[in-house]
Design a protein around this motif. Structure first.
Motif, PDB file in Angstrom:
ATOM      1  N   ASP A  75       0.702  -1.319  -0.179  1.00 40.84           N
ATOM      2  CA  ASP A  75      -0.199   0.127   0.063  1.00 40.84           C
ATOM      3  C   ASP A  75       0.863   1.182   0.026  1.00 40.84           C
ATOM      4  N   LEU A  76       2.175   1.051   0.268  1.00 41.20           N
ATOM      5  CA  LEU A  76       3.141   2.275   0.326  1.00 41.20           C
ATOM      6  C   LEU A  76       3.750   2.247  -1.120  1.00 41.20           C
ATOM      7  N   THR A 103      -3.235   1.688  -9.104  1.00 42.90           N
ATOM      8  CA  THR A 103      -4.154   1.988  -7.990  1.00 42.90           C
ATOM      9  C   THR A 103      -4.780   0.666  -7.137  1.00 42.90           C
ATOM     10  N   GLU A 104      -4.239  -0.464  -7.758  1.00 45.35           N
ATOM     11  CA  GLU A 104      -4.683  -1.555  -6.970  1.00 45.35           C
ATOM     12  C   GLU A 104      -3.649  -2.219  -5.966  1.00 45.35           C
ATOM     13  N   PHE A 105      -2.423  -1.404  -5.842  1.00 41.83           N
ATOM     14  CA  PHE A 105      -1.434  -2.008  -4.953  1.00 41.83           C
ATOM     15  C   PHE A 105      -2.095  -2.004  -3.341  1.00 41.83           C
ATOM     16  N   ALA A 106      -3.046  -1.095  -3.206  1.00 44.13           N
ATOM     17  CA  ALA A 106      -3.637  -1.300  -1.997  1.00 44.13           C
ATOM     18  C   ALA A 106      -4.809  -2.341  -1.867  1.00 44.13           C
ATOM     19  N   ARG A 107      -5.452  -2.515  -2.790  1.00 43.40           N
ATOM     20  CA  ARG A 107      -6.319  -3.480  -3.003  1.00 43.40           C
ATOM     21  C   ARG A 107      -7.126  -3.549  -4.476  1.00 43.40           C
ATOM     22  N   PHE A 108      -7.348  -4.906  -4.556  1.00 35.94           N
ATOM     23  CA  PHE A 108      -7.586  -5.028  -6.163  1.00 35.94           C
ATOM     24  C   PHE A 108      -9.161  -4.732  -6.181  1.00 35.94           C
ATOM     25  N   GLN A 109      -9.365  -4.037  -7.654  1.00 35.18           N
ATOM     26  CA  GLN A 109     -10.549  -3.258  -7.756  1.00 35.18           C
ATOM     27  C   GLN A 109     -11.492  -3.987  -9.198  1.00 35.18           C
ATOM     28  N   GLN A 110     -12.403  -3.603  -9.263  1.00 32.73           N
ATOM     29  CA  GLN A 110     -13.343  -4.141 -10.706  1.00 32.73           C
ATOM     30  C   GLN A 110     -12.775  -3.414 -11.965  1.00 32.73           C
ATOM     31  N   PRO A 111     -12.252  -4.221 -12.865  1.00 28.79           N
ATOM     32  CA  PRO A 111     -11.607  -3.395 -13.930  1.00 28.79           C
ATOM     33  C   PRO A 111     -12.623  -2.703 -14.478  1.00 28.79           C
ATOM     34  N   GLY A 112     -13.968  -3.001 -14.562  1.00 29.99           N
ATOM     35  CA  GLY A 112     -14.842  -2.344 -15.550  1.00 29.99           C
ATOM     36  C   GLY A 112     -14.965  -1.022 -14.795  1.00 29.99           C
ATOM     37  N   GLU A 113     -15.204  -0.599 -13.560  1.00 30.26           N
ATOM     38  CA  GLU A 113     -15.299   0.562 -13.076  1.00 30.26           C
ATOM     39  C   GLU A 113     -13.967   1.521 -13.389  1.00 30.26           C
ATOM     40  N   LEU A 114     -13.060   0.921 -13.303  1.00 33.91           N
ATOM     41  CA  LEU A 114     -11.516   1.570 -13.466  1.00 33.91           C
ATOM     42  C   LEU A 114     -11.554   2.107 -14.972  1.00 33.91           C
ATOM     43  N   ILE A 115     -11.976   1.069 -15.945  1.00 31.19           N
ATOM     44  CA  ILE A 115     -12.062   1.576 -17.423  1.00 31.19           C
ATOM     45  C   ILE A 115     -12.878   2.625 -17.701  1.00 31.19           C
ATOM     46  N   LEU A 116     -14.046   2.364 -17.094  1.00 29.68           N
ATOM     47  CA  LEU A 116     -15.214   3.519 -17.425  1.00 29.68           C
ATOM     48  C   LEU A 116     -14.448   5.110 -16.886  1.00 29.68           C
TER      49      LEU A 116
END
Length: 583
Positions: free
Chosen positions: A64-65, A443-456
């Motif tokens: 996260d750092l 942006t995903e080093f802290a936590r994995f996220q939904q690819p669709g939201e990031l792409i939009l």
């Protein structure tokens, strides 16, 4: 909105005509060019500088750092064109500048959660970073990395107690970047100077060939090509001398050997009809690797070479003064700074108005666009949009692998960083294809996220930033671009008069005047090219520019004839005065 007053020299140019809008082009904007001859250096450096901190944080379970160590590690992208003595100083200033931007962002983020305030601070930071990078002429990637890091940090939740620790991580990453950037000096201590000399030889050879064609060809195309080749060769020769000047006090013999070849490039520039392009290219090829510097066949062993006018240039160098002059009121950098501040603010607030969660992406998109004029800014906007749209598709393909684990995430980011540097010098949009998925993965080093939201979010912010960024460039006109040409023409005429006075024996030494004239011609060409790309501009003194350039190059040729007429070639006299000035 006009950032500058009307020209104070209305009578020095052609009869004014009404201002007119220039068409913004699309043809050729996405065409790949030749890669940089040193693309692999920043590519490898950024991978090594990021890998070590990332692996340590992975072992500690604190990915996260990563954003904070990455801020310092990305400093490894800078100053690869500089000799190592100058690179050491430049990289130290880059790390200091990056740390200052991160510090401002961290403190601001800890004091307020207002998105409107954060966007305003981000826009001001972006404008300041753009102006300082342009004024210092730090080179690629310019202000963009500074703005990307500081803008992302602004929107990372902070507390005041965390600021010192996060800033220390940035400084640690910067220290690693400094060591990585300086490490090649152990293997090839004169590599940057050798490359600069080789570029000058190649450019002089190309001009000699084009000039020969122009002499026998009819029409203006060949003549225009010769003018462009001559300007490129003059710039390359000037850059080679600057590289030798910045090389420091060590390696006097190597500098003299390289200067001998730069003098040959100057001779070819002054007298293309008598130049041997094959020999010039052969010497340039001999500068690869770490072998001995080639010696022209007409230089006897043990002979020492004179570095024409470099002693005077070294003695009169005022780096700090030149920097402050570029930042003074009325500077041609002011309109670009205003465009950057306005465009970034509009982009950030536009993103907020649409409810996007990451307005700093729109802000960074706008900041990435601003070049020397509106036409180049428009080109960069098209390249940015195309590259980001293709890049989000690449992210969709890479995300499944990156989400397998943190190690896979690190590998993906490092591979994309390498790919970005490998491609971006061919065309900006190609590099953006790698930069976009890398920015999303960070942006995903802290936590994995939904690819669709990031792409939009990325697509919307890209479009908002590009549209509003270009709009700001059009709104903030740069009327001073034409004034800058008038000033550059006057500087060339003044430098030419000094050189001619030296030739006539009524002025000072010829060589210092020759060097000043070369620098003035390079500045004139840069000013003319910048003004020619402004979207809304009054008529430019194009004929005055051409006449000043031709007269200046005739005087440069006369100085070479003067040197040759003294019994020896310009590259065959003692360098004692120069070495004494360096000492």
């Amino acid at each position: 909105m006009s950032s500058t007053p009307p020209s104070p020299h209305p009578a020095s140019g052609p009869t004014p005509r009404p201002a007119r809008a220039r068409r913004l082009p699309l043809a050729g904007v996405l065409r790949p060019g030749k890669p940089s001859d040193i693309w692999f250096k920043p590519a490898c450096s950024v991978v090594v500088a990021n890998a070590l901190p990332n692996l340590i944080l992975l072992a500690l379970g604190r990915l996260d750092l990563v954003m904070y160590t990455m801020a310092g590690s990305f400093c490894a992208l800078y100053a690869h064109h500089l000799p190592y003595a100058a690179r050491a100083r430049a990289l130290a200033w880059v790390v200091a500048g990056m740390s200052a931007g991160v510090a401002v962002a961290l403190v601001t983020a800890s004091l307020t959660g207002s998105a409107a305030v954060l966007v305003a601070v981000g826009a001001v930071l972006a404008a300041a970073q753009k102006t300082l990078c342009d004024a210092s002429r730090i080179g690629p990637p310019g202000h963009l990395i500074f703005t990307f890091i500081s803008s992302a940090t602004l929107f990372a939740p902070q507390s005041l107690g965390q600021v010192p620790g996060h800033l220390a991580l940035t400084l640690a990453g910067g220290a690693v970047a400094w060591l990585v950037g300086m490490a090649p000096a152990l293997v090839r201590p004169h590599g940057p100077e050798r490359r600069a000399t080789a570029r000058a030889l190649h450019a002089a050879a190309a001009y000699a060939e084009v000039a020969e064609v122009a002499e026998v060809a009819e029409g203006t195309d060949a003549g225009a090509a010769a003018e462009r080749a001559r300007a490129a060769a003059a710039g390359a020769v000037h850059a080679a001398w600057q590289s030798l000047l910045a090389a420091g006090a060590r390696g006097a013999e190597a500098r003299r050997a390289l200067a001998r070849l730069v003098v040959r490039a100057e001779e070819a520039l002054a007298h293309p009809a008598t130049a041997d392009p094959a020999a010039l290219r052969s010497w340039a090829a001999g500068l690869r690797g770490t072998g001995a510097v080639p010696r022209p066949s007409d230089v006897r062993p043990g002979e020492r070479d004179e570095l024409l006018g470099v002693a005077a240039e070294l003695a009169g160098a005022d780096v700090k003064g030149a920097l402050w002059r570029r930042l003074a009121p009325g500077s041609p950098l002011l309109p670009i700074a205003l465009r950057t501040a306005l465009g970034c603010a509009l982009a950030g607030y536009g993103s907020l108005a649409l409810g996007i969660g990451r307005p700093y992406w729109a802000l960074v998109t706008a900041a990435s666009l601003y070049q020397a004029n509106v036409t180049l800014t428009w080109n960069r906007g098209v390249q940015r949009v195309v590259g980001n749209l293709v890049g989000v598709l690449a992210f969709a393909a890479i995300a499944p692998f990156a989400h397998l684990g943190h190690a896979e995430l690190i590998v993906s980011c490092l591979a994309l960083a390498f790919g970005a540097e490998a491609l971006i010098s061919r065309n900006y949009w190609l590099g953006s294809v790698c930069v976009t998925p890398m920015a999303l993965l960070v942006t995903e080093f802290a936590r994995f996220q939904q690819p669709g939201e990031l792409i939009l979010d990325r697509v919307v912010d890209t479009l908002v930033g590009a549209v509003l960024g270009v709009a700001a460039a059009v709104l903030v006109t740069n009327r001073r671009a034409a004034d800058r040409i008038e000033e550059a023409v006057a500087a060339v005429e003044q430098a030419r008069e000094r050189a001619e006075a030296g030739l006539a024996g009524t002025g000072g030494a010829v060589e210092p005047a020759r060097r000043r004239l070369t620098a003035a011609l390079v500045d004139l060409r840069a000013a003319a090219d910048a003004a020619a790309g402004e979207w809304w501009q009054r008529a430019l003194p194009e004929q005055r520019v051409i006449a000043a350039e031709r007269a200046g190059h005739r005087t440069l040729a006369a100085t070479v004839r003067r040197q040759s007429g003294q019994g020896t070639r310009p590259g065959e006299r003692a360098a004692d005065a120069w070495e004494g000035a360096r000492a």
